[in-house]
Each structure stands twice: as structure tokens, then as C-alpha cells.
Design an enzyme around this catalytic site. Structure first.
Site, mmCIF file in Angstrom:
data_model
loop_
_atom_site.group_PDB
_atom_site.id
_atom_site.type_symbol
_atom_site.label_atom_id
_atom_site.label_comp_id
_atom_site.label_asym_id
_atom_site.label_seq_id
_atom_site.Cartn_x
_atom_site.Cartn_y
_atom_site.Cartn_z
ATOM 1 N N ASP A 36 -6.855 -0.317 -7.220
ATOM 2 C CA ASP A 36 -6.354 -1.355 -6.452
ATOM 3 C C ASP A 36 -7.517 -2.646 -6.735
ATOM 4 O OD1 ASP A 36 -5.352 -2.665 -4.268
ATOM 5 O OD2 ASP A 36 -6.306 -1.473 -2.805
ATOM 6 N N HIS A 38 0.865 -1.411 0.106
ATOM 7 C CA HIS A 38 -0.008 -0.020 0.120
ATOM 8 C C HIS A 38 0.857 1.345 0.087
ATOM 9 C CE1 HIS A 38 -3.224 -2.894 1.484
ATOM 10 N NE2 HIS A 38 -3.939 -2.302 0.478
ATOM 11 N N GLU A 80 -16.398 0.097 -4.404
ATOM 12 C CA GLU A 80 -16.066 -1.468 -4.127
ATOM 13 C C GLU A 80 -17.257 -2.179 -4.646
ATOM 14 O OE1 GLU A 80 -14.988 -4.873 -3.110
ATOM 15 O OE2 GLU A 80 -13.564 -3.162 -3.128
#
Length: 592
Positions: free
Chosen positions: A431, A313, A356
Site C-alpha cells: 500500500d 481499501h 511504515e
């Protein structure tokens, strides 16, 4: 393989036109309808077996396109073999059909449990997958010739009409089975229990047809033998159903170790979490609590390891935060909140939008004690807005909204897409799962990057997690070529520390020494670092040539330095594969 015409054997049944009419306990019209009803049920069960094998193989092995191709091609081939073998049973069609259905119910109903057992305790399931595909295909293929013989014994009919009736019932049953699997069996019962229940239905339908409707065609010995076999099959399937939950827990312990504390099946994927319950776990700096290091698995693939997640990260977030404004940030994926944790360390950040797909992951990131402590409760920050959506669909809707003045959809806090939904973003962070996973290939396509690039503000930057550059270099450099194809200037780089995971999964190392079944919990990352050749790959991009650097206001970091980034850039560039073509929706190039 196809036999030539054979002379008639005395005492054997001949071709359909010479078959003796069956003695039924019901009128012939009703008997014919009952046979077609059984055809309907058997077809539905057969398709459920196929879909269950494809779904489980995609989960255990990965690459759903390859697994579907293997399962379906092997099964269709085996069905041809089964049809030829069934020719030998036509003289005793009722007994043969009863035996085939009992065996099919047992094999098909137990296939999911057997495949999962092979994966959990033996580390691989490919051989078992092919074996079950062959066995189920042979048995399904044997059904139609036997049913054709039985239906012709009820009432003689021209071959074309009989085939039409039989296949009509078969195709409608397949439709029902195909719809029942994703909308009823899988969400309500799960893969293990769903397959076992399907097997029980299959056994009851086949047994009832033979033992009741065609009971006069059976000798007393055959009748009692088939009854005993069907009772035994139903007893085994019922036992499997009762033991499904304990079996699943035991298999999960074999795969993930004894520290499993969260195991949920969301509407999107299976989420498993181990460790992370002890005090003192923080920011992934290797400080372990009494519960061991936290590890998060999505559909069996290790996504987060507390031991070294900070390496990933920090390398993903901090280089892209340099070289321009930082006020508005978009995160595609990243529902665990760990990338957001790093973003919020910059005081200039005013808004972070997280898109998401799985609301279950977002919920765990907010409420789970271990994961929320690891992400520093980042998703509870008032600057963070979460959107539950597919990243590709959200980008496309966002483009349409910008063109037509409509909102791309409500955010977690009820605002239309988050605060300032129509403004471009200074930073976009992708990501997402590896491009080698078939379900994610559209998220690494030319169309996807074109949509993302349109949301960049002047001076904006985009960073992408692009997979494993040393394990799958062609996929990694295809990502870079695809980003360049939409007019972005790229800087590829890589950082060490990528975990080695389960053998056989699409984003895992292939060595069995890295399987969680053979490593203590939390040791995957340590193996990777010691190996020295496991890397995470990233691509930084912008409309103007970006510089791989750290911003002046970069907070203290544990693993990323300016000198290290320059070495990471040189290391990636040394292995460049030139002249690769971009991946598109119509021609994905990440299978290798």
C-alpha cells in the site's frame, strides 16, 4: 555572444594586469582573505538557493529527477549568461558586485515564498520555477568575474593562481551550503524562513565587502545608494521572515480549504489533515460529522478521502485475503491503518506487521481522533506490530536476517520485527505511493518484488497498488510486467473512484477543475466518480495462478462484489500494453 578583443577606452580599467591597486582600510593580505571569505559565503548561499528550488519544486510539482534536471540545467546556462554580462561591469567592479549581491539576496531569499504563492493561488509554479532559476543563475554567474577583478586589485597575481584561490573558496563554500541545507536550514527553519535567512546572510556579506573594504572605490552617491538598497533588501527579508508563518497558513488554506486542523512537518514529509472531527464519521461510508469528511495529504498529495477510501481499501485487501491462509499478513506502507482495519475483519488473522517509513503518520493514526476513528483504532490491536523503516531496506534486512539468523530491527512494541519475525507471510499487501513518484520507484522495482516474493509462504499471495491504469497505463502495466519478471503469476484489476487532485503533481489529474483551490473540501472524490474514467489499479500475484475472488468468510462489503471483481479484471485486461520491460533499480521505467 563572446565579445572579441576591444580597444582600450580612455578612463576605463583595463585587464587585470593593468588594474589600479585598491586602497583598502586593511593590509592587502587581510583584504585578500576577506574577499575569499565573502566568496565562501556567497557560494554557500548560492547553493542553498539551488537546493531550495529543487526541493520546493519536487514537493509542489513532483518527480524530483525532472525538477532537479530543469533547475540545475537552467541555472548553469544562466550562469554563463551572467558571466558574459558581468564583463560590462568590470570597470566598476565594486559597485557592480554590491548591486548583484543585493539583487541576488532579494530574489534568492524570496524565491521559496514566491513559488509557494504561485502554487497556492494560481494553481501552478512551473513558469515561476524556470524564471527564478534563470534570474538566480544569471546573478550567481556574474559574481565570479567581478570578484576576480576585485581580488586582482588587492594584489596582482597570475591568472591561474587567482582562479585557483577563488574557486577553492567557492567550492568549499558550496560544500558547506550543501550540507547546511538538509541538516540545518530545512529541519530547523523550514523552506520559507531558511531561504529568507540565507538571503539576509548573502546581503550582509556582499554589502559589508563593498561598503567597507572597497568603500574608497565608490563615489559618495553610489555608497549611499548601495547602503539604502541593502537596508531595503534586509528590511524586506526581515518582514518576510516575520510573516512566514501567517503566509504559510494562508497559502495552506488556499490549497486545502479552510478546514485544515493538522499540519506538521515530520522528518519524512509534510502531513496535512482536514475535516474528520465531527461525530459519526466511520469506516469511510460517507457519513460526515460536523467537521466535514476527513482528507489526509502527504507532501501535498491526497492520500485518504473519507468519502471513498473504503472503495480503495476494500479492493486492495479483500481479494488478496481469498484463496489461501490468512494467519500472517505483512503490510508495506499503509501507516494510516485503513488497510489494517479491513485485514482485522477476518477472524483467522493472527499477526499483522506494518512497515511504515514515517513515524509521524503512525502516531497520527493512533492518536488523531478523526483518523483513529476512521481506522477503527486498528493500530492499537494486539495482533498488529508496526515497524518504522523504509520498506525496501526492511525487506533486504529481513532477507539477511533469515540467512544469518539476525533480526531485521525492533518493532514498535520492542520485539524483534514483530512476533514470529522469521516466519513467512500468507499475505503481503503493498500500500505504497504511485510508481510515478520518483522517490517510490525503487518500491516498484524488480529487486523489490524479488525480495517480497521470498517472504511468501506456500500458497501466499501478494497484492500491489499499481497506480492509475487509465491516466498512466504504461506505468501500470510496467508494474505488472515487473512482478511477472520475478516468477509471479499476476491478475491485474481496477476499480473506479480514484480522486482527482492537484494539477501538476505526479499522482494527480491534470485538470484544474480538480484542484482543492477550486473545489469545496471533500469534493475531489465526487468529481472523480462522476467522471467515470478515474480508476485505482491493482495487481494480485502468487507463485501459482491466483483467482480474483472473495473468501467464504469475507465480511459484508460496501463496494466489492464477486461479479464486480470479474468486471474489474476484464476492464483492466482490455487495455493491456504488451511486451513491456521490467523496471529495475538501475533502469527505472516509471517516468512516463
Amino acid at each position: 555572444m563572446i565579445d572579441p578583443s576591444e580597444p582600450a577606452v580612455p578612463g576605463a580599467l583595463g585587464p587585470p594586469e593593468t588594474l589600479e591597486t585598491a586602497r583598502l582600510p586593511v593590509p592587502s593580505g587581510l583584504g585578500r582573505l576577506l574577499v575569499l571569505a565573502v566568496v565562501f559565503v556567497c557560494a554557500a548561499c548560492g547553493l542553498v538557493y539551488e537546493l531550495e528550488l529543487v526541493a520546493l519544486a519536487s514537493y509542489l510539482v513532483g518527480d524530483s529527477v525532472t525538477q532537479a534536471s530543469v533547475v540545475l540545467s537552467v541555472m548553469v546556462f544562466a550562469m554563463g549568461i551572467g558571466a558574459l554580462l558581468a564583463k560590462r561591469m568590470r570597470c566598476r567592479a565594486a559597485a557592480g558586485f554590491g548591486a548583484v549581491e543585493a539583487l541576488l539576496a532579494l530574489v534568492g531569499g524570496s524565491s521559496a515564498m514566491a513559488l509557494y504563492a504561485c502554487f497556492a493561488w494560481f494553481g501552478q509554479s512551473r513558469s515561476a520555477l524556470v524564471g527564478f532559476s534563470l534570474a538566480i543563475g544569471v546573478l550567481i554567474g556574474a559574481e565570479v568575474p567581478l570578484l576576480m577583478t576585485l581580488i586582482q586589485r588587492i594584489r596582482r597575481q597570475d591568472a591561474g593562481g587567482a582562479v585557483a584561490d577563488l574557486f577553492a573558496a567557492d567550492y568549499v563554500g558550496a560544500l558547506v551550503g550543501g550540507l547546511a541545507f538538509p541538516f540545518l536550514l530545512l529541519p530547523r527553519l523550514g523552506q520559507l524562513t531558511g531561504a529568507l535567512v540565507t538571503g539576509a546572510v548573502n546581503a550582509v556579506a556582499g554589502g559589508a565587502l563593498v561598503l567597507w573594504l572597497f568603500r574608497r572605490d565608490l563615489t559618495p552617491r553610489t555608497r549611499w545608494l548601495l547602503l539604502l538598497v541593502n537596508v531595503l533588501v534586509l528590511a524586506l527579508l526581515a518582514t518576510g521572515t516575520l510573516l512566514a508563518s501567517p503566509f504559510e497558513r494562508a497559502a495552506r488554506r488556499a490549497v486545502y480549504g479552510p478546514g485544515v486542523r493538522v499540519a506538521v512537518q515530520t522528518g519524512v514529509q509534510e502531513v496535512v489533515m482536514t475535516g474528520g472531527t465531527g461525530g459519526g464519521a466511520g469506516a469511510g461510508r460517507g457519513r460526515k460529522g460536523s467537521g466535514g469528511p476527513l482528507e489526509l495529504y502527504l507532501d501535498g498529495r491526497l492520500r485518504v478521502s473519507e468519502i471513498n477510501e473504503y472503495r480503495y481499501h476494500e479492493a486492495l485487501v479483500h481479494p488478496v485475503m481469498a484463496g489461501g491462509p490468512q494467519a500472517r499478513v505483512l503490510v508495506l506502507g499503509g501507516g494510516d491503518g485503513l488497510a489494517v482495519r479491513e485485514i482485522l475483519r477476518y477472524r483467522a488473522v493472527r499477526s499483522v506487521t506494518v512497515v511504515e517509513l514515517d513515524p509521524g503518520v503512525l502516531r497520527l493514526a493512533r492518536t488523531d481522533p478523526g483518523l483513529s476513528r476512521l481506522n477503527h483504532h486498528a493500530l492499537r490491536d494486539p495482533r498488529v506490530h508496526t515497524v518504522t523503516a523504509d520498506a525496501f531496506d526492511w525487506l533486504r534486512q529481513r532477507r539477511a536476517a533469515d540467512s544469518g539468523g539476525r533480526s531485521p530491527g525492533p518493532s514498535r512494541r520492542g520485539r524483534p520485527g514483530g512476533r514470529g519475525a522469521s516466519a513467512p507471510y500468507d499475505v503481503i499487501i503493498s500500500d505504497l505511493p504511485d510508481p510515478g513518484i520518483t522517490a517510490s520507484t525503487k518500491l516498484y522495482s524488480q529487486e523489490f518484488y524479488g525480495l517480497a516474493a521470498r517472504l511468501l509462504a506456500p500458497g501466499g499471495r501478494l497484492v500491489v497498488h499499481a497506480g492509475a491504469p487509465t491516466q498512466r497505463p504504461r506505468s501500470y502495466w510496467t508494474v505488472e510486467a515487473t512482478m511477472r519478471s520475478v516468477g509471479l503469476v499476476t491478475v491485474p484489476y481496477r476499480v473506479p473512484g480514484r480522486p482527482a487532485d492537484f494539477s501538476g503533481a505526479p499522482d494527480r489529474a491534470t485538470g484544474p477543475e480538480s484542484s482543492p483551490a477550486t473545489l469545496p473540501p471533500g469534493r475531489c472524490s465526487a468529481v472523480a466518480v462522476r467522471g467515470g474514467n478515474m480508476f485505482w489499479g491493482f495487481v494480485l500475484a502468487a507463485r501459482r495462478p491466483p483467482r480474483l475472488d472473495l473468501a467464504p468468510d469475507t465480511p459484508p462489503l460496501a463496494s466489492v462484489t464477486r461479479a464486480g471483481l470479474r468486471a474489474d479484471e476484464r476492464g483492466a485486461a482490455a487495455d493491456r500494453i504488451p511486451l513491456l520491460r521490467p523496471s529495475t533499480l538501475m533502469h527505472p521505467r516509471y517516468q512516463g
